[in-house]
Design a protein around this motif. Structure first.
Motif, PDB file in Angstrom:
ATOM      1  N   CYS A 243      34.738  26.176  33.724  1.00  0.00           N
ATOM      2  CA  CYS A 243      35.213  27.506  33.639  1.00  0.00           C
ATOM      3  C   CYS A 243      36.206  27.164  33.807  1.00  0.00           C
ATOM      4  O   CYS A 243      37.011  26.578  34.621  1.00  0.00           O
ATOM      5  CB  CYS A 243      33.596  28.110  34.731  1.00  0.00           C
ATOM      6  SG  CYS A 243      33.882  27.866  35.868  1.00  0.00           S
ATOM      7  N   LEU A 244      36.773  28.887  33.400  1.00  0.00           N
ATOM      8  CA  LEU A 244      38.472  29.237  34.321  1.00  0.00           C
ATOM      9  C   LEU A 244      38.378  30.432  34.316  1.00  0.00           C
ATOM     10  O   LEU A 244      37.429  30.623  34.323  1.00  0.00           O
ATOM     11  CB  LEU A 244      38.967  29.401  32.356  1.00  0.00           C
ATOM     12  CG  LEU A 244      40.385  29.707  33.091  1.00  0.00           C
ATOM     13  CD1 LEU A 244      41.082  28.843  33.293  1.00  0.00           C
ATOM     14  CD2 LEU A 244      41.268  30.031  31.899  1.00  0.00           C
ATOM     15  N   TYR A 245      39.229  30.218  35.777  1.00  0.00           N
ATOM     16  CA  TYR A 245      39.018  31.190  36.826  1.00  0.00           C
ATOM     17  C   TYR A 245      39.967  31.849  36.413  1.00  0.00           C
ATOM     18  O   TYR A 245      41.209  31.530  36.423  1.00  0.00           O
ATOM     19  CB  TYR A 245      39.185  31.015  38.392  1.00  0.00           C
ATOM     20  CG  TYR A 245      37.700  30.427  38.338  1.00  0.00           C
ATOM     21  CD1 TYR A 245      36.727  31.430  38.640  1.00  0.00           C
ATOM     22  CD2 TYR A 245      38.003  29.011  38.922  1.00  0.00           C
ATOM     23  CE1 TYR A 245      35.314  30.256  38.598  1.00  0.00           C
ATOM     24  CE2 TYR A 245      36.767  28.411  39.430  1.00  0.00           C
ATOM     25  CZ  TYR A 245      35.678  29.300  39.221  1.00  0.00           C
ATOM     26  OH  TYR A 245      34.053  28.157  38.760  1.00  0.00           O
ATOM     27  N   ALA A 246      40.337  33.098  36.940  1.00  0.00           N
ATOM     28  CA  ALA A 246      41.325  34.276  36.145  1.00  0.00           C
ATOM     29  C   ALA A 246      41.497  35.518  36.751  1.00  0.00           C
ATOM     30  O   ALA A 246      40.556  36.111  36.643  1.00  0.00           O
ATOM     31  CB  ALA A 246      41.319  34.843  34.130  1.00  0.00           C
ATOM     32  N   GLY A 247      42.449  35.368  37.792  1.00  0.00           N
ATOM     33  CA  GLY A 247      43.080  36.490  38.299  1.00  0.00           C
ATOM     34  C   GLY A 247      44.308  37.519  38.178  1.00  0.00           C
ATOM     35  O   GLY A 247      44.748  36.800  37.887  1.00  0.00           O
TER      36      GLY A 247
END
Length: 624
Positions: A243-247
């Motif tokens: 998955c990708l984590y976006a902040g």
């Protein structure tokens, strides 16, 4: 909610610099080290979770605007407002190289995964590839129309991807020295990008609030997923590529692709988030606020998909579940060049072309025990996430003991890329140089048979327009100087304005700001309309000079303007000097109110100069 149920928490907050913190980066190999750069022109090293500076690196002559660790966290590179880069060897605590060439602030950096190369992106819109050993720029990639926010080398080291304020993403081929593709699906500034750890996939994040996923075989977008409200400031893939984590400013969003999915959203009040990375099944984030730095932790064992039903892992094959290739499949380059010989280590490279600047570059170790533990381990593998060294995860602040180390969501899964993926693969570094650059850098290509006159014409080609601009500017400044030295400064300034060249006006303003005694009410009334126009300039240094001029005017003449405007000349007599002063102050007040409308709008936005605009806003408020 019980402490054990926390999904995120603030780990620490501390003062990191003597001035504003401009940039920050976490070490991607361990997730336990951090580097910051500030207005105080220093680069500081930290251990995540500890408030004391380990080492402070000095030498830049202007504020530090970007920082980046090497892949093994043994080198750090920093870029400054003046366009200079400096590299430090952290194990030896010494400067390695100073590189100059950019014409404006260096906003983004990355180090090549195998070779001795650094890439930098600047607000001058250019990307430069630097050879550390050969001490200079070997190629400049041009094509963006605005500042470059982020650059990354591909995992195989053959490409550079760049994300820009102009809303585009470009991928460049290092070997050919040319643009491979131009990706234009974002509708606002692209702030971040990352390559997938396992397959031919890239993710980008933008202030338009979306993360987009790009297939790197066909160079087309495969998915676009909207994160939670607000622009995306930084992203990172899970190490296993699930998955990708976006902040953004107040949350961490977990995203998936094919199909585009928002798995989870974790509220985190980290504000101006600068960097995130994953380690020990935790997401570590670091943010800045003026001179302070805060770090945060998100427990991935309590977020989907890692803490829930994870997607199926790929089988033991270099193809992902989508059938996409991995970077490990790139055709290997046969090399006769051996690994870096011991008798020629990086730290023994020849000194820079500007030794005077290096003489002022120092490394001040402030915490000897932490420095030896982190930057002088017996083996660099001691900090690699694939090593056997056990590092306890961070615990919530109200827990007395460390939580049990979370287990992997799928311990039986086989990684697509092995643990040795960061080790050199016997590549020939000259194969990564553009063919044009190999001649200039001493490569193997044969020197073309070109006469001296042809060579000079070739060098001058393409610079004619710039030479014309600079020659015109020089002539204009000579005229202004002649009038100035003749004793009539107001006429000289009036002449500079009449030339309709903002560069000349900015040059004059810089002189006036350096000598505040040259200002008068006449000068203020003459220059304030120009300052209003300069506030809208696309050149950052023009806006900075404008703000400096406004600060000088408001501090020196603000009280005079206010007192005269609020107390108009009384009737019953003629006081010519008072009438004239009132008219001048009234004129200046009108211009300042027009400028105030522009400043109020700019002060409400985020950005590097937002604090400067807020300061001018407060000074303008004294006129009320």
């Amino acid at each position: 909610m019980a402490a054990s149920g926390k999904r995120s928490w603030k780990l620490q907050e501390f003062v990191a610099h003597g001035g504003k913190v401009n940039c920050l980066a976490l070490g991607r190999a361990s997730g336990r080290v951090m580097v910051t750069g500030g207005e105080d022109k220093k680069v500081n090293m930290w251990a995540v979770g500890k408030p004391n500076c380990i080492m402070s690196l000095s030498g830049h002559t202007s504020p530090v605007e970007s920082v980046r660790f090497g892949h093994a966290e043994e080198i750090v590179v920093a870029g400054s407002l003046s366009g200079a880069l400096k590299l430090w060897d952290l194990e030896l605590a010494k400067i390695v190289r100073t590189l100059t060439g950019h014409k404006a602030s260096v906003k983004s950096l990355d180090l090549h995964p195998y070779g001795e190369f650094v890439a930098s992106g600047s607000t001058d819109t250019n990307i430069k590839l630097w050879d550390i050993r050969r001490k200079g720029c070997i190629f400049t990639y041009k094509g963006h129309t605005n500042g470059v926010n982020t650059i990354r080398f591909s995992p195989d080291g053959r490409w550079i991807a760049s994300a820009s304020e102009d809303s585009t993403v470009k991928i460049w081929d290092l070997t050919a020295g040319k643009l491979l593709t131009d990706l234009r699906q974002h509708s606002a500034s692209v702030t971040c990008l990352e390559f997938h750890p396992n397959e031919f996939l890239m993710a980008t994040g933008s202030l338009d609030g979306t993360a987009k996923f790009w297939d790197l075989e066909a160079f087309h977008m495969v998915d676009s997923v909207e994160a939670d409200a607000g622009g995306i400031r930084c992203i990172c893939f899970h190490p296993d590529g699930q998955c990708l984590y976006a902040g953004n400013s107040d949350c961490c969003t977990v995203l998936g692709w094919e199909p585009g999915t928002k798995f989870d959203s974790v509220p985190v009040s980290w504000g101006n988030i600068e960097s995130i990375t994953v380690g020990q099944n935790q997401l570590i984030g670091a943010s800045t606020n003026q001179s302070n730095v805060s770090t945060y932790v998100v427990d991935l064992s309590k977020t989907k998909p890692i803490g829930g039903s994870a997607p199926n892992q790929p089988s033991q094959t270099p193809l992902s579940s989508s059938g996409r290739k991995s970077f490990a499949e790139r055709p290997p380059t046969q090399s006769t060049k051996q690994a870096k010989p011991k008798e020629e280590p990086l730290e023994h490279a020849q000194p820079e072309e500007d030794p005077a600047e290096d003489d002022t570059s120092t490394a001040d170790i402030q915490n000897e025990a932490d420095y030896r533990e982190i930057f002088q381990p017996k083996s660099r593998k001691a900090i690699d996430r694939d090593s056997n060294k056990k590092v306890e995860p961070f615990s919530p602040p109200d827990e007395g003991v460390h939580a049990t180390k979370p287990s992997s969501a799928n311990p039986g899964a086989t990684k697509v890329i092995p643990a040795s993926r960061h080790e050199p693969a016997g590549l020939n570094m000259d194969d990564f140089l553009p063919k044009q650059a190999q001649n200039a850098a001493g490569g193997v290509a044969k020197k073309p048979n070109v006469s001296e006159i042809d060579a000079l014409n070739l060098i001058g080609r393409g610079h004619d327009s710039m030479m014309a601009v600079m020659s015109s500017r020089q002539r204009n400044l000579q005229i202004v100087r002649a009038l100035w030295t003749g004793g009539n400064i107001k006429t000289a300034v009036d002449s500079a304005i009449g030339m309709n060249d903002q560069a000349v006006v900015v040059d004059v303003l810089n002189i006036l700001c350096a000598k505040s005694n040259l200002w008068s009410l006449d000068m203020c009334a003459l220059l304030l309309p120009q300052l209003k126009d300069l506030l809208g300039s696309k050149y950052e240094n023009y806006v900075q000079t404008t703000c400096m001029s406004l600060r000088t005017i408001l501090k020196n003449f603000g009280p005079v303007i206010k007192s005269n405007v609020t107390a108009a000349p009384a009737g019953g007599g003629v006081d010519i000097s008072r009438e004239e002063r009132y008219q001048k102050c009234n004129t200046c007040y009108g211009y300042l109110m027009a400028i105030r409308a522009v400043i109020d709008k700019k002060a409400s936005t985020s950005g590097k100069m937002s604090s400067t605009f807020r300061e001018i806003q407060l000074l303008l408020g004294t006129l009320d």
